[in-house]
Write an enzyme that holds these catalytic residues in place. Structure first.
Site, short mmCIF file in Angstrom:
data_model
loop_
_atom_site.label_atom_id
_atom_site.label_comp_id
_atom_site.label_asym_id
_atom_site.label_seq_id
_atom_site.Cartn_x
_atom_site.Cartn_y
_atom_site.Cartn_z
N ASP A 48 0.86 -1.17 0.00
CA ASP A 48 0.00 0.00 0.00
C ASP A 48 0.91 1.24 0.00
OD1 ASP A 48 -2.53 1.55 0.55
OD2 ASP A 48 -1.41 1.99 2.39
N ARG B 8 -7.72 13.14 5.50
CA ARG B 8 -7.36 11.76 5.22
C ARG B 8 -8.54 10.82 5.49
NH1 ARG B 8 -5.23 7.63 2.46
NH2 ARG B 8 -4.50 5.95 3.80
N ASN C 122 -5.00 2.74 -4.19
CA ASN C 122 -6.21 3.40 -4.69
C ASN C 122 -5.85 4.56 -5.62
OD1 ASN C 122 -8.26 1.88 -3.50
ND2 ASN C 122 -8.31 3.11 -1.63
#
Length: 228
Positions: A8, A39, A116
């Site tokens: 990640d 965030r 992402n």
């Protein structure tokens, strides 16, 4: 069997909360709170868009979350300043343990950045921190048009990294990401930099828990050993 690693990026290799320093001129003593909410909402908005099947680039989620965080504290930004902050997000600093750990693992395990974020964003932020050349490839949810923790995203990561029937191990500081990966059949190492953080009790456990990336090589040796 070759163990492949999927790292990640945001929160694991680079630090989104470091934006608090840049936000001081906009939010003063509320900068840390604004950065944290930014965030939190960035991730939440991605979750919701994935569930709604209304996919938009992660950068769109990031910008919308910034606007929400500022508005929540009754603060405002000019369009120009908003663009500046978004540009700064592409240059988030890496955690101190990211570069040395990736260098130590290079050539031992096939390594991929799995995020992402879009490919241009990943290339920018990883390149800024000299991390990009250490990866064997990048895997973005943009190819699937959904977001973690959608099972389809983890299934795609297995294909994109060439893991297929071989083990793929996610390395993430985000507990929700670890749970998503484990539920999809991947191994997953939780990077628990903050000892006050609690792992959600869903009956799904990380394959390993480490206090920082420097502990990763030893954890991987255990996971990669026969019978582990």
């Amino acid at each position: 069997m070759t163990l492949r690693l999927a790292f990640d990026v945001y929160g694991t290799l680079v630090d989104p909360l470091s934006m608090a320093d840049i936000l001081k001129q906009d939010a003063g003593d509320k900068a840390a709170a604004v950065a944290a909410l930014w965030r939190e909402k960035q991730v939440e908005f991605a979750f919701r868009k994935g569930l709604m099947r209304v996919y938009e680039d992660f950068g769109v989620c990031t910008r919308q979350a910034l606007r929400f965080a500022m508005a929540s504290y009754r603060l405002s930004l000019s369009g120009e300043r908003e663009d500046e902050l978004m540009a700064s997000y592409l240059s988030l600093p890496a955690f101190d343990d990211a570069l040395p750990t990736l260098k130590a693992l290079k050539g031992i395990y096939p390594m991929f950045a799995f995020s992402n974020g879009s490919y241009p964003a990943l290339e920018k932020v990883l390149g800024h921190n000299q991390l990009l050349p250490l990866f064997d490839g990048l895997v973005s949810v943009d190819d699937v048009k959904s977001f973690k923790p959608d099972p389809a995203v983890y299934a795609y990561a297995r294909r994109a990294t060439g893991a297929w029937d071989e083990p793929l191990c996610l390395v993430s500081s985000n507990a929700w990401d670890v749970i998503g990966a484990r539920a999809a059949g991947l191994l997953a190492v939780w990077v628990r930099r903050d000892t006050s953080r609690v792992f959600e009790d869903w009956g799904i456990q990380p394959s390993a828990v480490i206090g920082g990336l420097a502990e990763l090589p030893d954890a991987l040796q255990t996971l990669a050993s026969p019978g582990s």
